[in-house]
Enzyme design. Structure first.
Site: not given
Length: 680
Positions: A144, A304
């Site tokens: 991320e 995710e």
């Protein structure tokens, strides 16, 4: 890829007891075929400078390889070890708030040479231990990634160099383009360049944010080049992009240009989180999936997503399964949970995985077992779903940043209210509920003509060349739907001194000189018929048609001479302009008209029944029917003769599908590829 990757993040390092063999046993029972490891373990892999210990990684790979479970290796660079900061405190990012303090993840300056030195070393060491392993199918770069507000001396020096190249050393040009004469912000020597963290100039500030986003592009490319030296041809490189966060995945990421950053990857990846229980709509799954699929115009990986998550996300019965298939319906080739087990210490103690803290089977785990068995049985029919969407939404990081500096609802009292992503989600969510599938495109995207309908929400900042391309798109037969706050400034946030909406005035057939906030302002016109009382919301431009048809005008004694919604013929195409924010039902009415003009068939189903389609590797159409409600829903099957892959039930055209609460059907047409012309 020939199978759906179904799995979870797994961290042997976090375990309070010996669990590996039992976890593998439970994974096999659940049909899990992939785990992600190593991404946040730098301090475990290198407990002291130059001292390496990959035993946790090795033993997990050994166990997974023996069990026939794939492994994705994450580079561990997004959380720096304490010893590095102790020796080199300046690796922490200097932001507008000053130098960071060690503790959290993602607090470093991703450009810092010392951080890069240690980062490269640990990546190389990790690759030496993992790249050759049979079980390792790919690599995830960092986690991320964003620029974390880094704005220290070295970053600002790079920015000045960047500006010198952008303006070819011409300070007068930069001052003129950024409007730096205002409040004596003019810069007449590069050596005098001030600390950008204090700027009040939106053009300069937005350009700095654009530059900071480019640091992420370079950073991921740097890691990819290292990984490429070790990886096999059959191993992929990915990254788990995320979105603007509002307690869940919401909109375009302000700190990363996904379109640019994805160039470093062989396959795009994503993290998607969303409200659950009674608030589950599937919108965030579809939004995140559509955007990630569009990055490289091919299938992507969900690296995710939530299993149990926080207490308000603990799924109702059926929801985990519904969510999993919703990811596939957008073109995902994987569903992977954060994470396998719930950890027993630290910040994310209550961000629960498939297993709770007691490691026992629970309702969520048992539902995952159902999903895993189904994926194993029918996954070959669902993987590599191909889509040929005829509608696209044009998104822009520059427009997002511009509307952060100059808010839609900004007043003398301050900059507040809705932002760019609210407008993006307003149009996207409406299309989603109408079951109109769409791609995303960016200002640099090629081939606009492959879409019959392009939606441009709040395209506040745009270069003239892009606006000319949109004019040409309409002139050559495309349908454009643009909203308020479009075409207002160039890419440097320099507001046009021409009549608004600047270059798009040609295709839109309207002009305006003023705008305001609506107060008790209704909307009236043929597009509002049958919808009841409609009102302008949030922001309104006072449109004066120049050949455009008026779909709705403002119903207010002072604004009644102005149009609010218009439609204009331009060349072979049509252009719609929405001069104010409206209710969802009115926006639906405008979209229905635009879809008809574009020749895009409107779905017979509406939310809470979501319908998504594509073509599988067998050349057959796959149609997902997803019920986002706690009640039984009925839907009419509109494809050729087919069967529900989940139940083997046969369906003919117009047969009724019964969808249980939070349930679904996945219908594959039975006609062979030779039975119809295969889509190209």
């Amino acid at each position: 890829m020939r199978e759906i990757l179904f799995g979870a993040a797994y961290y042997d390092e976090y375990m309070p007891c010996e669990r590996l063999d039992k976890d593998v046993e439970m994974m096999k029972k659940a049909g899990i075929n992939t785990v992600r490891i190593a991404e946040s373990t730098w301090s475990t892999c290198e407990p002291q400078e130059g001292v390496f210990d990959f035993s946790h990684v090795e033993r997990v790979m050994d166990a997974m390889e023996k069990a026939g479970i794939h492994v994705i290796i994450g580079t561990p660079t997004y959380a720096v070890p304490a010893w590095m900061v102790k020796s080199h405190p300046d690796v922490l990012a200097t932001t507008v708030k000053g130098r960071g303090i060690y503790g959290s993840r993602q607090i470093m300056d991703i450009t810092h040479p010392v951080y890069r030195y240690y980062g490269e070393r640990v990546i190389r060491k990790l690759m030496e231990h993992t790249a050759h392993r049979k079980c390792v199918i790919g690599f995830q770069l960092d986690n991320e990634t964003k620029y974390y507000g880094t704005a220290g001396k070295n970053v600002q020096e790079k920015f000045v160099k960047y500006l010198r190249e952008k303006f070819q050393g011409n300070l007068d040009e930069m001052n003129r383009e950024f409007g730096l004469d205002y409040w004596s912000n003019r810069i007449d020597a590069w050596e005098d360049f001030p600390d950008v963290r204090g700027t009040i100039n939106g053009s300069l500030g937005a350009e700095f944010e654009k530059f900071q986003r480019s640091l992420v592009d370079e950073y991921l490319k740097w890691q990819a080049e290292i990984v490429k030296e070790y990886k096999r041809e059959d191993q992929f490189i990915t990254h788990n992009f995320d979105f603007e966060w509002r307690g869940y995945s919401y909109g375009v990421q302000p700190d990363v240009n996904h379109f640019h950053a994805a160039e470093a990857l062989t396959v795009a990846g994503v993290d998607i989180y969303y409200p659950s229980q009674d608030d589950l709509t599937g919108t965030e799954i579809a939004f995140g999936g559509d955007m990630t699929r569009s990055l490289k115009q091919k299938n992507y990986l969900v690296l995710e997503t939530e299993a149990q998550g926080y207490p308000d996300w603990t799924p109702y019965k059926g929801q985990l399964r519904l969510q999993a298939y919703s990811h596939l319906a957008s073109g995902a080739n994987s569903v992977m949970y954060w994470h396998w087990h719930s950890i027993h210490n630290a910040l994310e103690t209550y961000w629960k995985g498939l297993l709770s803290h007691d490691f026992q089977e629970n309702e969520t785990y048992r539902e995952a077992c159902v999903i895993g068995k189904e994926f194993s049985r029918i996954g070959a029919h669902l993987v590599n779903l191909k889509k040929e969407n005829k509608a696209a939404i044009l998104v822009s990081n520059e427009a997002l940043t511009g509307l952060k500096w100059f808010g839609i609802e900004a007043t003398a009292a301050g900059n507040h209210g809705i932002g760019y992503n609210d407008v993006v989600r307003w149009v996207y969510d409406t299309l989603y509920r109408m079951n109109v599938e769409c791609d995303f495109i960016w200002p640099e995207s090629e081939g606009l003509g492959r879409y019959k309908l392009i939606v441009a929400p709040a395209l506040y900042a745009a270069p003239d060349a892009l606006l000319e391309r949109l004019n040409r798109y309409v002139r050559e037969g495309g349908i454009l739907l643009a909203t308020f706050k479009s075409a207002f400034s160039n890419e440097n946030l320099k507001v046009s001194h021409e009549i608004q909406p600047h270059i798009l005035r040609s295709c839109l057939g309207v002009r305006y000189h003023q705008f305001t906030f609506p107060k008790h302002t209704g909307l009236a016109g043929k597009i509002t018929e049958g919808l009841g009382r409609q009102e302008a919301q949030i922001f309104m431009e006072l449109l004066l048609p120049e050949g455009a048809e008026i779909l709705a005008s403002y119903d207010h004694y002072n604004w009644q001479e102005y149009a609010a919604l218009t439609k204009n013929s331009y060349g072979k195409g049509k252009a719609y302009y929405i001069g104010c924010m409206t209710s969802r039902e009115l926006l639906e009415a405008v979209f229905r008209d635009a879809l008809k003009e574009a020749g895009i068939e409107e779905s017979h189903e509406k939310f809470p029944v979501i319908v998504r389609k594509g073509e599988n590797d067998f050349g057959r159409e796959i149609c997902y029917y997803l019920n986002y409600s706690p009640g039984t829903q009925k839907a009419a099957y509109k494809g050729c003769a087919g069967k529900n892959l989940l139940t083997e039930e046969k369906f003919g055209r117009d047969d009724v599908i019964s969808l249980s609460p939070w349930g679904l059907a996945v219908i594959e047409e039975e006609r062979s590829p030779e039975g119809r012309e295969r889509k190209l």
